[in-house]
Design a protein around this motif. Structure first.
Motif, PDB file in Angstrom:
ATOM      1  N   GLU A 140     -11.818   0.135  -7.505  1.00 47.17           N
ATOM      2  CA  GLU A 140     -11.168  -0.801  -8.014  1.00 47.17           C
ATOM      3  C   GLU A 140     -11.767  -1.689  -9.131  1.00 47.17           C
ATOM      4  O   GLU A 140     -11.286  -1.837 -10.140  1.00 47.17           O
ATOM      5  CB  GLU A 140     -10.201  -1.691  -7.119  1.00 47.17           C
ATOM      6  N   TYR A 183      -6.439   4.147  -6.300  1.00 48.36           N
ATOM      7  CA  TYR A 183      -4.970   4.408  -5.548  1.00 48.36           C
ATOM      8  C   TYR A 183      -5.241   5.606  -4.740  1.00 48.36           C
ATOM      9  O   TYR A 183      -4.346   5.525  -3.810  1.00 48.36           O
ATOM     10  CB  TYR A 183      -4.089   4.606  -6.969  1.00 48.36           C
ATOM     11  N   ARG A 231       2.046   2.517  -3.228  1.00 45.72           N
ATOM     12  CA  ARG A 231       0.769   3.295  -4.302  1.00 45.72           C
ATOM     13  C   ARG A 231       0.725   4.681  -4.088  1.00 45.72           C
ATOM     14  O   ARG A 231      -0.123   5.359  -4.637  1.00 45.72           O
ATOM     15  CB  ARG A 231      -0.285   2.598  -3.953  1.00 45.72           C
ATOM     16  N   GLU A 257      -6.753   4.351  -1.464  1.00 39.90           N
ATOM     17  CA  GLU A 257      -5.669   3.295  -1.035  1.00 39.90           C
ATOM     18  C   GLU A 257      -4.619   4.335   0.079  1.00 39.90           C
ATOM     19  O   GLU A 257      -4.014   3.693   0.911  1.00 39.90           O
ATOM     20  CB  GLU A 257      -4.956   2.692  -1.970  1.00 39.90           C
ATOM     21  N   GLU A 264      -9.644   3.406 -11.382  1.00 33.81           N
ATOM     22  CA  GLU A 264      -8.184   3.246 -11.248  1.00 33.81           C
ATOM     23  C   GLU A 264      -7.698   4.159 -10.311  1.00 33.81           C
ATOM     24  O   GLU A 264      -6.926   4.052  -9.285  1.00 33.81           O
ATOM     25  CB  GLU A 264      -7.412   2.702 -12.134  1.00 33.81           C
ATOM     26  N   LYS A 287       0.302   7.246  -6.960  1.00 32.27           N
ATOM     27  CA  LYS A 287       0.111   6.575  -8.029  1.00 32.27           C
ATOM     28  C   LYS A 287      -0.840   6.862  -8.835  1.00 32.27           C
ATOM     29  O   LYS A 287      -1.179   6.744 -10.091  1.00 32.27           O
ATOM     30  CB  LYS A 287       0.083   5.062  -7.816  1.00 32.27           C
ATOM     31  N   LYS A 307       0.593  -1.202  -0.062  1.00 30.52           N
ATOM     32  CA  LYS A 307      -0.033   0.000  -0.095  1.00 30.52           C
ATOM     33  C   LYS A 307       0.820   1.329   0.112  1.00 30.52           C
ATOM     34  O   LYS A 307       0.675   2.295  -0.601  1.00 30.52           O
ATOM     35  CB  LYS A 307      -0.971   0.005   1.133  1.00 30.52           C
TER      36      LYS A 307
END
Length: 263
Positions: free
Chosen positions: A157, A127, A91, A130, A123, A94, A88
């Motif tokens: 996701e 991220y 990310r 996350e 996506e 990201k 994690k």
């Protein structure tokens, strides 16, 4: 003695070309350790190796191959949890990659615009969320928010992979059409007796591209299955621990191969 004097031109010997400049180094003839260094220098390279180790551990734990009371089992659980938290951290930031992909993309149709927003938008939001999941698990944010953040992350996701799979099927359809056209060109060249080496090389590259696209679709299905399992809190036949762990390992191996080839 001849009436005309012949002039002899001096012979110029070309300087030898240094070995490192003689021809470009390709992936096939690159030294393994140099290739590995480049691979590990990338964030995704390290992340996918961690993913392989994590899901290999999860498969061992889910299959009950080791007794619960064994010290190794407890260590594997601790290792799997630590690796998951470490991934994690990789990310962080990201989501910017998906923002830039949307900004720099050129679209052929309204359908492609919608699918791209779903794919890269989903996506990117995944991220982004996350990062807060990691902060909650690391202790900076109250851990009571961890489950809720994890559920939101899983939904984004899953939505992202739905769009990504749709886009890649469109790309695969275009590649199939290009392959048919190229096969026709080769057949015409053969009938005319012309050389078709260039077309054969294009065909080889096209088929390699098709293979990578198919592998990428399989990877997205595997990751989407894991996201669905997180959304359903591990309930249902498709959320069985062994199945989800195997999907994670397949995804990790495919992405590792893709990153290795591309670097």
């Amino acid at each position: 003695m001849d009436s005309e004097t012949s002039t002899q031109k001096p012979v110029i010997t070309p300087a030898p070309i240094p070995k490192n400049l003689a021809r470009p180094t390709t992936t096939k003839d690159r030294d393994f350790l140099n290739h590995l260094e480049v691979y590990l220098a990338k964030r995704d390279g390290v992340d996918k190796l961690l993913k392989i180790s994590r899901y290999a551990s999860k498969i061992i734990l889910a299959s009950s191959a080791l007794p619960e009371s064994l010290i190794l089992t407890q260590r594997l659980k601790s290792f799997e949890s630590s690796v998951g938290l470490s991934r994690k951290a990789f990310r962080l930031g990201k989501f910017v990659q998906d923002v830039n992909t949307l900004r720099n993309s050129s679209f052929d149709s309204k359908q492609e615009i919608v699918l791209s927003i779903i794919a890269y938008g989903g996506e990117g939001l995944y991220y982004f969320v996350e990062q807060f999941v990691w902060l909650a698990k690391a202790g900076l944010i109250d851990s009571k928010h961890s489950k809720k953040l994890g559920k939101i992350s899983a939904w984004f996701e899953f939505i992202g992979y739905t769009g990504s799979i749709s886009l890649k099927f469109r790309d695969l359809k275009k590649l199939n059409e290009d392959e048919i056209c190229l096969e026709s060109s080769i057949e015409v060249a053969v009938l005319r007796g012309n050389g078709y080496q260039a077309e054969e090389e294009k065909m080889r590259k096209l088929r390699e591209k098709k293979l990578m696209k198919k592998l990428s679709i399989i990877q997205d299905f595997a990751d989407g299955l894991m996201a669905l399992a997180d959304i359903r809190d591990g309930k249902g036949q498709l959320s069985a621990p062994v199945l989800v762990s195997f999907a994670g390992l397949v995804s990790a191996l495919i992405s590792t191969h893709k990153n290795w080839v591309s670097c």
